[in-house]
Design an enzyme around this catalytic site. Structure first.
Site, PDB file in Angstrom:
ATOM      1  N   ARG A  68      44.308  47.707  43.580  1.00 45.35           N
ATOM      2  CA  ARG A  68      44.605  46.774  42.485  1.00 45.35           C
ATOM      3  C   ARG A  68      43.294  46.470  41.761  1.00 45.35           C
ATOM      4  O   ARG A  68      42.227  46.897  42.180  1.00 45.35           O
ATOM      5  CB  ARG A  68      45.360  45.519  42.966  1.00 45.35           C
ATOM      6  CG  ARG A  68      45.093  45.012  44.348  1.00 45.35           C
ATOM      7  CD  ARG A  68      43.748  44.414  44.576  1.00 45.35           C
ATOM      8  NE  ARG A  68      43.368  43.485  43.535  1.00 45.35           N
ATOM      9  CZ  ARG A  68      42.136  43.182  43.208  1.00 45.35           C
ATOM     10  NH1 ARG A  68      41.120  43.750  43.849  1.00 45.35           N
ATOM     11  NH2 ARG A  68      41.854  42.329  42.254  1.00 45.35           N
ATOM     12  N   GLY A  69      43.431  45.726  40.648  1.00 46.58           N
ATOM     13  CA  GLY A  69      42.271  45.539  39.776  1.00 46.58           C
ATOM     14  C   GLY A  69      42.338  46.622  38.711  1.00 46.58           C
ATOM     15  O   GLY A  69      42.540  47.805  39.032  1.00 46.58           O
ATOM     16  N   ALA A  70      42.164  46.220  37.445  1.00 46.20           N
ATOM     17  CA  ALA A  70      42.440  47.132  36.325  1.00 46.20           C
ATOM     18  C   ALA A  70      41.707  48.486  36.434  1.00 46.20           C
ATOM     19  O   ALA A  70      42.340  49.547  36.350  1.00 46.20           O
ATOM     20  CB  ALA A  70      42.132  46.421  35.012  1.00 46.20           C
TER      21      ALA A  70
ATOM     22  N   GLN B   3      44.122  36.874  46.138  1.00 46.63           N
ATOM     23  CA  GLN B   3      43.054  37.876  45.983  1.00 46.63           C
ATOM     24  C   GLN B   3      41.671  37.239  46.136  1.00 46.63           C
ATOM     25  O   GLN B   3      40.730  37.881  46.589  1.00 46.63           O
ATOM     26  CB  GLN B   3      43.147  38.561  44.608  1.00 46.63           C
ATOM     27  CG  GLN B   3      44.277  39.557  44.461  1.00 46.63           C
ATOM     28  CD  GLN B   3      45.542  38.927  43.920  1.00 46.63           C
ATOM     29  OE1 GLN B   3      45.784  37.718  44.064  1.00 46.63           O
ATOM     30  NE2 GLN B   3      46.367  39.724  43.293  1.00 46.63           N
TER      31      GLN B   3
ATOM     32  N   ASP C 218      42.419  42.250  32.540  1.00 46.32           N
ATOM     33  CA  ASP C 218      43.361  43.370  32.658  1.00 46.32           C
ATOM     34  C   ASP C 218      43.661  44.012  31.311  1.00 46.32           C
ATOM     35  O   ASP C 218      43.993  45.187  31.234  1.00 46.32           O
ATOM     36  CB  ASP C 218      44.660  42.913  33.318  1.00 46.32           C
ATOM     37  CG  ASP C 218      44.430  42.703  34.801  1.00 46.32           C
ATOM     38  OD1 ASP C 218      43.942  41.623  35.182  1.00 46.32           O
ATOM     39  OD2 ASP C 218      44.667  43.658  35.567  1.00 46.32           O
TER      40      ASP C 218
HETATM   41  O1  MRU Z   1      47.118  41.762  40.419  1.00 42.50           O
HETATM   42  P1  MRU Z   1      45.709  42.273  40.540  1.00 42.50           P
HETATM   43  O2  MRU Z   1      45.087  41.933  41.858  1.00 42.50           O
HETATM   44  O3  MRU Z   1      45.602  43.726  40.195  1.00 42.50           O
HETATM   45  O4  MRU Z   1      44.907  41.478  39.422  1.00 42.50           O
HETATM   46  C1  MRU Z   1      43.556  41.804  39.219  1.00 42.50           C
HETATM   47  C2  MRU Z   1      42.883  40.959  38.204  1.00 42.50           C
HETATM   48  O5  MRU Z   1      43.478  40.120  37.566  1.00 42.50           O
HETATM   49  C3  MRU Z   1      41.430  41.265  37.950  1.00 42.50           C
HETATM   50  O6  MRU Z   1      40.752  40.108  37.573  1.00 42.50           O
HETATM   51  C4  MRU Z   1      41.321  42.291  36.808  1.00 42.50           C
HETATM   52  O7  MRU Z   1      42.123  43.402  37.054  1.00 42.50           O
HETATM   53  C5  MRU Z   1      39.913  42.738  36.606  1.00 42.50           C
HETATM   54  S1  MRU Z   1      39.316  43.792  37.909  1.00 42.50           S
HETATM   55  C6  MRU Z   1      37.742  44.287  37.504  1.00 42.50           C
END
Ligand code: MRU
Length: 365
Positions: A62-64, A215, A256
């Protein structure tokens, strides 16, 4: 590995002596299973696009930026069967499989634009590749690795630009996890903290636990502690009080998707942090690569917001904490309007003030 790169969030595993085409034909994607952290450190192997899709959907990865990298390798897995038993697919068969796999992976999660950006890059690379099947396989493998490698470099550049905004002795707040676990290996918002520390600045970090999937508690607190950063975990609802007590000097979060006017979609709860930061006169920064901007959207109202399973709230981590029949609303992200953002830290510099014009100028560079 450097100290901000203790573990590999994602890894393409293939025999060492394989050439690029063979790497694609016999490789697999290995991911840290982020659903089990911090109590278990274990890996998940993906050998099919379906397994990559599920890993993205379940937040194993996860994370963009990390989602985009995983999807790029997922496209490689999508064409693997065409080479099974020594077969040689036609160019049309290959291009069709790339399109089909990319369209399928695009349905895994809707908000992080890095997913679609990476899939578009893979499709474009396939279309531009040489005529032989092996040339296309090698080109796709190379593109996925390039997307992965580029992320390492640009996170460090984001970190260095962001560190210029951090003063020695600062206490910094972050929300969700925009760290090594959310990227190839260093992070965006957390990369700023690593770079500040590498520049000799002493910092303290407050991590919001980030309801409902924690998270911040499970990943950010774990990641920062593992790298020796002074981190204190707080419940999301405590941040405003800490700001009022002058315990926070600046906020850094990831993103994201960022619209052309600078509106920022990030983990649910980010908007509240930004409103609170503004109310207390605290700078609120977003750290994100160019691949997180979606200049096709004029503002944040157009960003698709993922809604997740109500059970994540009703029965978080297996324990029921709400009445069975209660109605639940579970958006995974919110949008922070550009006017609340003091600056966006990118790999090419800092956008501040955050306006459509400043963003367009940075992209022209
Ligand atoms: O649902 P997730 O855990 O994928 O959400 C992740 C986030 O909101 C992060 O802040 C975002 O993707 C930036 S990661 C460098």
């Amino acid at each position: 590995m450097t100290d901000a790169n203790l573990y590999e969030t994602l890894r393409w595993d293939a025999p060492r002596d394989a050439d690029a085409a063979d790497e694609l034909k016999c490789g697999r994607l290995v991911l840290i299973d982020q659903t089990l952290l911090p109590t278990e450190f274990t890996h998940v192997e993906c050998r099919t696009p379906e397994e990559v899709w599920r890993a993205i959907k379940r937040l194993v990865v996860r994370g963009a930026p990390a989602i985009g990298i995983a999807a790029a390798y997922g496209v490689c897995l999508g064409i693997q069967p065409l080479f099974a038993d020594g077969k040689t697919p036609t160019r049309n068969e290959l291009l069709e499989a790339v399109e089909k796999t990319a369209a399928y992976l695009a349905t895994s999660r809707p908000t992080a634009v890095n997913l679609f950006w990476a899939l578009d890059r893979m499709k474009a690379r396939a279309a531009a590749s040489g005529v032989s099947a092996d040339e296309t396989a090698a080109a796709l493998m190379a593109e996925a690795k390039t997307i992965h490698d580029e992320d390492r470099g640009l996170c460090r550049r984001i970190g260095r630009f962001g560190a210029s905004l951090v003063k020695d002795g600062d206490a910094l707040l972050t929300h969700c996890n925009a760290g090594a676990l959310a990227t190839a290996d260093y992070g965006t918002a957390l990369g700023v903290f690593y770079a500040a520390r590498e520049a000799g600045k002493k910092i303290r970090v407050y991590a919001d636990e980030t309801r409902p999937l924690l998270q911040g508690a499970r990943l950010t607190a774990w990641e920062l502690a593992a790298r020796g950063i002074d981190v204190t975990l707080i419940c999301d609802s405590m941040a405003a009080m800490l700001m009022r007590q002058k315990k926070i000097d600046a906020v850094f979060v990831g993103a994201d998707r960022i619209a052309a006017n600078g509106d920022v979609a990030n983990k649910i709860g980010t908007y509240s942090v930004a409103v609170n930061a503004r109310a207390h006169g605290i700078p609120f920064y977003v750290a994100a690569p160019f691949s997180t901007f979606d200049l096709t959207l004029s503002d944040g109202n157009q960003i698709p917001i993922e809604e997740r399973d109500p059970e994540e709230i009703r029965r978080g981590f297996g324990k029921r904490t709400a009445p069975d029949g209660v109605k639940i609303y579970n958006p995974a992200f919110d949008v922070t309007p550009a006017e609340l953002v003091s600056g966006i830290v990118t790999e090419k510099g800092i956008v501040s003030p955050v306006t459509a014009g400043q963003i367009a100028r940075l992209f022209e560079k």
